[in-house]
Scaffold this active site. Structure first.
Site, short mmCIF file in Angstrom:
data_model
loop_
_atom_site.label_atom_id
_atom_site.label_comp_id
_atom_site.label_asym_id
_atom_site.label_seq_id
_atom_site.Cartn_x
_atom_site.Cartn_y
_atom_site.Cartn_z
N HIS A 224 -5.38 -12.55 -72.84
CA HIS A 224 -4.87 -11.22 -73.16
C HIS A 224 -3.42 -11.03 -72.76
CE1 HIS A 224 -8.89 -10.24 -74.30
NE2 HIS A 224 -8.53 -9.02 -74.63
N SER A 228 -3.74 -13.96 -78.73
CA SER A 228 -4.14 -15.12 -79.51
C SER A 228 -2.94 -15.75 -80.19
CB SER A 228 -5.14 -14.69 -80.59
OG SER A 228 -6.35 -14.28 -80.01
N LYS A 252 -15.25 -9.49 -88.10
CA LYS A 252 -15.12 -10.90 -88.45
C LYS A 252 -15.96 -11.77 -87.50
CE LYS A 252 -11.58 -14.03 -90.14
NZ LYS A 252 -10.38 -13.96 -90.97
N ASP A 253 -15.94 -11.41 -86.20
CA ASP A 253 -16.75 -12.16 -85.23
C ASP A 253 -18.24 -11.93 -85.45
OD1 ASP A 253 -14.65 -13.39 -83.98
OD2 ASP A 253 -14.46 -11.93 -82.36
N GLU A 296 -27.13 -37.00 -74.50
CA GLU A 296 -27.16 -36.07 -75.63
C GLU A 296 -25.92 -36.27 -76.49
OE1 GLU A 296 -29.85 -32.89 -75.69
OE2 GLU A 296 -30.32 -35.01 -75.61
#
Lengths: 423, 177
Positions: A224, A228, A252-253, A296
């Site tokens: 923040h 971004s 959008k998320d 894995e």
């Protein structure tokens, strides 16, 4: 929001609250805090693409792991005699126990998938560069803790793969000169992998989830500060470059999150064991090693690098270096341009690296013999070549394409081009 | 959304309501397993009944068995105890029940040995235990007195000791639960 278009002064979305919410806000300004974090008062570059979903998705994945993990922990027995049986009891007897275990196991896989996309998104768009180096480091530390946490969690069911995975990985520490043997004895709390290690792993597996959660908060905090990065890799120049996080990017998320949940549900309900190893449904047997030990899938590339070096200490150093080299990437990358969109050579090298990591994954899953060894060594060498040689050199030699003046002009141009194409 | 012209909101409203409704159902569906996992598991439910051979309990003695993690008192009552239990005036009891309605066979009293006050185990199963003012059971935690039908007669307990579901499979074999 008033009107279809926002004036530049309109972007400060301070919440004015009345009534009960106002009473709380006056004493604890939590609603504006949320609004500044993920609300209308968090300006976000308007050109973010779907690769910017993956940070939020990782957060959702972590919450799912913690919630299902708390339930599993309340039915699990961390003893050599009780662990395997208690997991089977969770699968058969506990109400919805199968659901919690399958969501937790497949959720871990998807969590890694999300974080890997998130990481490679950063490599492509140069998000790790000034001023986001510490943000990148925090992410890498979270990844390291995730690997440790996932490994410890994998040991808990106390199946054959759990037991022998724990044996192999703890023996890595035996490669350290002088103190190695003592260190392994200390890790085991005995002369072999057993009760003490199982209980310790159980305790730490639970703890580390919350350490990761705390670091995720710090990661978001650092995000923040400078906000971004974006697909163009250029800084925000003014209000015309941004949109409020809510509702534009919450929606959008949510869309990306829905697709993620559909994939998780498909795995859990239709192919819950597709990503697991069948051998882990055999109870741990200290007197017999499975024919083919594999981690894995999300650890396979690292496993391939470990095996590429025909020397115990060398393999361990290579494995550690494969992760640690990422911390140096902000300084190894000498290019001033962030986004690979404007870096014609780096863009191609990026995809070669992606292919290389897939090759490493394939080698990690293959037996350590014949041609696989050679391929594994070449792919491992290329991995380090990319970061240690190509990244610094290409940054100097490459001539990047011209950067747009601002996010807003680039977005408008793209829209105009699209409209022109339609005509 | 003030930008929406009036009368044109139906499509957007539908989307909001459909999405919200779907999300609510989804959230509820996701929450239920978190609640239900705390309910007794299948293996716990499978252990919910218990068979006890009572042929070895002489008259005037008791056996305590564990059922669902709780003590169950099985008392082979003497004629005096039965007589006392049946002589009490039901109307005067705090939790009025006839002894006949508590004991399927008069000589066998079968109750859950948990005080209805705050969950302690009353004394009275062993011959040497204090049995309270009414010759049955006495809870040492807060001083509740139970009679020979395990009905509360004195002290803070609100109800009689609970009678579990049981049946006589044979005259000497009972199934609790």
């Amino acid at each position: 929001m008033s009107g279809g278009h926002e004036s530049n002064d309109d972007l400060h979305h301070e919440l004015k609250l009345r009534g009960v919410l106002g009473w709380i806000e006056y004493r604890l300004p939590i609603f504006n805090w949320i609004n500044n974090a993920v609300g209308t008062n968090y300006p976000t570059p308007k050109n973010l693409n779907y690769f910017w979903n993956f940070g939020a998705l990782a957060g959702v994945a972590l919450v799912i792991q913690i919630l299902t993990g708390i339930v599993l922990a309340s039915h699990y027995v961390p003893t050599v005699d009780g662990a395997f049986a208690s997991v089977e009891r969770i699968m058969r007897d506990v109400n919805y126990g199968w659901l919690f275990r399958y969501v937790h196991a497949n959720g871990a896989s998807l969590f890694f998938a999300i974080v890997y996309v998130h990481l490679f998104r950063n490599l492509y768009y140069g998000s790790y560069k000034y001023p986001r180096e510490l943000l990148w480091w925090l992410g890498l530390i979270i990844l390291l803790l995730m690997i440790i946490t996932a490994f410890m969690g994998y040991v808990l069911p106390w199946g054959q793969m759990s037991y022998w995975g724990a044996t192999v990985i703890t023996n890595l520490f035996g490669a350290i000169p002088i103190i190695g043997d003592e260190l392994v004895l200390w890790l085991w709390g005995g002369y072999s992998v057993g009760e003490a290690l199982l209980r310790g792993f159980y305790s730490l597996h639970y703890l580390l989830a919350f350490v990761i959660a705390a670091l995720a908060v710090v990661h978001i905090w650092a995000l923040h500060v400078h906000r971004s990065n974006n697909p163009l890799g250029i800084d925000i120049k003014g209000p015309q470059d941004v949109l409020p996080f809510h509702p534009y990017f919450t929606v959008k998320d949510l869309f990306g999150g829905s697709i993620y949940l559909i994939i998780l549900a498909a795995l859990v309900f239709y192919m819950p064991n597709a990503l697991g190893e069948a051998d882990n449904y055999i109870p741990a047997n200290p007197l017999q090693t499975p024919a083919h030990i594999v981690p894995e899938w999300y650890l396979l590339p690292f496993y391939a690098i470990l095996r590429a070096i025909p020397d115990k200490l060398g393999g361990v150093i290579a494995l550690a270096a494969a992760l640690l080299v990422l911390f140096a990437v902000p300084w190894l990358d000498t290019s001033k341009v962030r986004s690979a969109r404007f870096r014609p050579i780096y863009k191609q090298l990026f995809w070669v690296l992606v292919a290389d990591v897939f090759v490493l994954g394939w080698i990690g899953a293959s037996p350590a013999e014949g041609i696989y060894i050679t391929i594994g060594q070449l792919a491992s060498a290329y991995y380090f070549l990319h970061f240690l040689v190509l990244l610094p050199v290409v940054g100097k030699l490459e001539s990047p394409r011209p950067l747009p003046d601002s996010i807003a002009t680039a977005v408008l141009e793209a829209n105009r081009a699209r409209a022109g194409g339609r005509r | 959304m003030t930008t929406e012209p009036k009368g044109d909101g139906s499509r957007r409203d539908f989307l909001y309501i459909a999405t919200g409704g779907f999300a609510t159902v989804g959230a509820g569906t996701a929450v239920w397993p978190f609640i239900d996992q705390m309910n007794p598991a299948a293996d716990v439910l499978a252990l919910s009944s218990l068979e006890v051979d009572i042929s070895g309990i002489p008259e005037g003695h008791s056996l305590t068995v564990k059922w669902r993690g709780k003590p169950v008192f099985i008392r082979h009552r003497t004629a005096v105890e039965i007589q006392e239990a049946r002589a009490a005036s039901v109307a005067d009891l705090r939790d009025p029940v006839r002894d006949q309605d508590r004991a399927q066979k008069p000589e066998w009293l079968i109750v859950v040995g948990i005080c209805t006050h705050l969950g302690c185990i009353p004394l009275g199963q062993k011959d040497t235990d204090p049995k309270g003012d009414f010759g049955g059971f006495f809870c040492p935690c807060h001083g509740s007195h139970y009679d020979t039908a395990a009905r509360v007669r004195k002290g803070p307990a609100p109800r009689n000791l609970e009678v579990p579901d049981y049946e006589f499979l044979t005259p000497t074999l009972i199934k609790i639960g």
